[in-house]
Motif scaffolding. Sequence first.
Motif, PDB file in Angstrom:
ATOM      1  N   MET A   1      -0.273 -14.565  -2.466  1.00 34.21           N
ATOM      2  CA  MET A   1       0.041 -15.852  -3.528  1.00 34.21           C
ATOM      3  C   MET A   1       1.326 -16.406  -4.359  1.00 34.21           C
ATOM      4  N   ALA A   2       1.672 -15.301  -2.938  1.00 30.42           N
ATOM      5  CA  ALA A   2       3.541 -16.310  -3.353  1.00 30.42           C
ATOM      6  C   ALA A   2       3.132 -18.113  -3.362  1.00 30.42           C
ATOM      7  N   LEU A   3       3.036 -17.825  -1.699  1.00 31.81           N
ATOM      8  CA  LEU A   3       2.848 -19.500  -0.741  1.00 31.81           C
ATOM      9  C   LEU A   3       1.346 -20.495  -2.041  1.00 31.81           C
ATOM     10  N   GLY A   4       0.366 -19.790  -2.503  1.00 32.40           N
ATOM     11  CA  GLY A   4      -0.498 -20.330  -3.571  1.00 32.40           C
ATOM     12  C   GLY A   4       0.675 -21.163  -4.708  1.00 32.40           C
ATOM     13  N   THR A   5       1.105 -20.453  -5.346  1.00 31.47           N
ATOM     14  CA  THR A   5       2.054 -20.165  -6.691  1.00 31.47           C
ATOM     15  C   THR A   5       2.956 -21.021  -5.992  1.00 31.47           C
ATOM     16  N   ALA A   6       3.786 -20.926  -4.958  1.00 30.07           N
ATOM     17  CA  ALA A   6       4.839 -22.141  -4.611  1.00 30.07           C
ATOM     18  C   ALA A   6       3.449 -23.591  -4.344  1.00 30.07           C
ATOM     19  N   LEU A   7       2.765 -23.862  -3.894  1.00 32.73           N
ATOM     20  CA  LEU A   7       2.804 -25.272  -4.028  1.00 32.73           C
ATOM     21  C   LEU A   7       1.768 -25.147  -4.911  1.00 32.73           C
ATOM     22  N   LEU A   8       0.741 -24.916  -6.016  1.00 36.87           N
ATOM     23  CA  LEU A   8       0.477 -25.151  -6.908  1.00 36.87           C
ATOM     24  C   LEU A   8       1.435 -25.341  -8.314  1.00 36.87           C
ATOM     25  N   LEU A   9       2.961 -24.882  -7.832  1.00 36.63           N
ATOM     26  CA  LEU A   9       3.812 -25.789  -8.941  1.00 36.63           C
ATOM     27  C   LEU A   9       4.760 -26.622  -8.228  1.00 36.63           C
ATOM     28  N   GLY A  10       4.741 -26.584  -6.403  1.00 33.74           N
ATOM     29  CA  GLY A  10       5.170 -28.199  -6.301  1.00 33.74           C
ATOM     30  C   GLY A  10       4.732 -29.144  -6.083  1.00 33.74           C
ATOM     31  N   GLY A  11       3.228 -29.065  -6.423  1.00 30.52           N
ATOM     32  CA  GLY A  11       1.927 -29.983  -6.622  1.00 30.52           C
ATOM     33  C   GLY A  11       1.910 -30.039  -7.641  1.00 30.52           C
ATOM     34  N   LEU A  12       2.791 -29.155  -8.722  1.00 32.55           N
ATOM     35  CA  LEU A  12       2.418 -30.002 -10.125  1.00 32.55           C
ATOM     36  C   LEU A  12       4.009 -30.958 -10.210  1.00 32.55           C
ATOM     37  N   ALA A  13       5.309 -30.608  -9.906  1.00 25.45           N
ATOM     38  CA  ALA A  13       6.046 -31.112  -9.962  1.00 25.45           C
ATOM     39  C   ALA A  13       6.372 -32.147  -8.896  1.00 25.45           C
ATOM     40  N   SER A  14       5.067 -32.925  -8.099  1.00 30.97           N
ATOM     41  CA  SER A  14       5.203 -33.892  -7.562  1.00 30.97           C
ATOM     42  C   SER A  14       4.290 -34.901  -7.423  1.00 30.97           C
ATOM     43  N   VAL A  15       3.136 -34.371  -8.456  1.00 31.24           N
ATOM     44  CA  VAL A  15       2.082 -35.869  -8.901  1.00 31.24           C
ATOM     45  C   VAL A  15       2.574 -36.690  -9.418  1.00 31.24           C
ATOM     46  N   VAL A  16       3.386 -36.294 -10.603  1.00 38.67           N
ATOM     47  CA  VAL A  16       4.347 -38.117 -10.608  1.00 38.67           C
ATOM     48  C   VAL A  16       4.710 -38.710  -9.660  1.00 38.67           C
ATOM     49  N   PHE A  17       5.516 -38.276  -8.819  1.00 36.29           N
ATOM     50  CA  PHE A  17       5.894 -39.225  -7.745  1.00 36.29           C
ATOM     51  C   PHE A  17       5.036 -39.305  -6.920  1.00 36.29           C
ATOM     52  N   SER A  18       4.284 -38.648  -6.231  1.00 34.29           N
ATOM     53  CA  SER A  18       3.210 -38.782  -5.321  1.00 34.29           C
ATOM     54  C   SER A  18       1.852 -38.291  -5.996  1.00 34.29           C
ATOM     55  N   PRO A  19       0.873 -39.157  -6.394  1.00 29.68           N
ATOM     56  CA  PRO A  19       0.118 -38.797  -6.978  1.00 29.68           C
ATOM     57  C   PRO A  19      -0.935 -38.017  -5.668  1.00 29.68           C
ATOM     58  N   VAL A  20      -1.193 -38.900  -4.528  1.00 29.49           N
ATOM     59  CA  VAL A  20      -1.943 -37.997  -3.536  1.00 29.49           C
ATOM     60  C   VAL A  20      -1.838 -36.549  -3.181  1.00 29.49           C
ATOM     61  N   LEU A  21      -0.175 -36.564  -3.066  1.00 25.50           N
ATOM     62  CA  LEU A  21       0.015 -35.462  -2.227  1.00 25.50           C
ATOM     63  C   LEU A  21       0.067 -34.446  -3.690  1.00 25.50           C
ATOM     64  N   GLY A  22       0.401 -34.613  -5.291  1.00 23.34           N
ATOM     65  CA  GLY A  22       0.554 -33.854  -5.621  1.00 23.34           C
ATOM     66  C   GLY A  22      -0.843 -32.779  -5.844  1.00 23.34           C
ATOM     67  N   THR A  23      -1.979 -34.153  -5.561  1.00 20.10           N
ATOM     68  CA  THR A  23      -3.603 -32.983  -6.459  1.00 20.10           C
ATOM     69  C   THR A  23      -3.713 -33.273  -4.540  1.00 20.10           C
ATOM     70  N   VAL A  24      -3.159 -32.823  -3.836  1.00 17.88           N
ATOM     71  CA  VAL A  24      -3.280 -32.008  -3.091  1.00 17.88           C
ATOM     72  C   VAL A  24      -2.981 -30.827  -2.601  1.00 17.88           C
ATOM     73  N   LEU A  25      -1.977 -31.039  -2.802  1.00 15.20           N
ATOM     74  CA  LEU A  25      -0.784 -29.157  -2.858  1.00 15.20           C
ATOM     75  C   LEU A  25      -1.649 -28.551  -4.408  1.00 15.20           C
ATOM     76  N   ILE A  26      -1.741 -29.181  -5.536  1.00 17.80           N
ATOM     77  CA  ILE A  26      -2.431 -28.474  -6.095  1.00 17.80           C
ATOM     78  C   ILE A  26      -4.033 -28.324  -5.599  1.00 17.80           C
ATOM     79  N   VAL A  27      -4.731 -28.627  -5.280  1.00 22.28           N
ATOM     80  CA  VAL A  27      -6.107 -28.235  -5.446  1.00 22.28           C
ATOM     81  C   VAL A  27      -5.660 -27.004  -3.600  1.00 22.28           C
ATOM     82  N   ILE A  28      -4.918 -27.232  -3.151  1.00 25.95           N
ATOM     83  CA  ILE A  28      -4.777 -25.887  -1.701  1.00 25.95           C
ATOM     84  C   ILE A  28      -4.098 -24.507  -2.720  1.00 25.95           C
ATOM     85  N   GLY A  29      -3.173 -25.114  -3.381  1.00 24.00           N
ATOM     86  CA  GLY A  29      -2.590 -23.775  -4.156  1.00 24.00           C
ATOM     87  C   GLY A  29      -3.935 -23.285  -4.973  1.00 24.00           C
ATOM     88  N   LEU A  30      -4.722 -23.824  -5.402  1.00 23.54           N
ATOM     89  CA  LEU A  30      -6.119 -23.012  -6.783  1.00 23.54           C
ATOM     90  C   LEU A  30      -6.408 -22.662  -5.342  1.00 23.54           C
TER      91      LEU A  30
END
Length: 141
Positions: A1-30
């Motif tokens: 759960m901690a890893l998923g939450t970290a990936l989700l938050l990291g994806g949300l933070a990085s979606v502005v700078f790198s939309p592809v990477l941010g989207t991938v991190l959000i999907v994996i976190g979810l």
Amino acid sequence: MALGTALLLGGLASVVFSPVLGTVLIVIGLLIVTAYRGIEFDRQALKYREYNSFVFIRFGKWEPYQEVKQIFIKTNIVSQTVYLKISQGTDISNEVYDAYLEFENGEKIYLAGKKNKEKILNKIEELSKFLGVQINDLTEN
């Protein structure tokens, strides 16, 4: 759960700078945060399925059954080795209470496990009432 939450938050933070990477991190976190294992019964059709759920979508094959014989609890010893130094480990053993469902044909399905007996009884009580079978406590001598 901690890893998923970290990936989700990291994806949300990085979606502005790198939309592809941010989207991938959000999907994996979810996928990680919403992952769940369970069992589902259809009493009218006499079928059940053990499922894995991701993003609230359940995946599992329905299996027929004739009758549920019992739900039972038994104890198991779970051991784990903790290494405080590279060459020296300490074994830690805990007693856990595991709940199983047994069908008339002898097939058993693992339901849940807890360290606290009252918590496991509370968790399986509703299933016991739903299926109309009693809970057999095999932990008592």
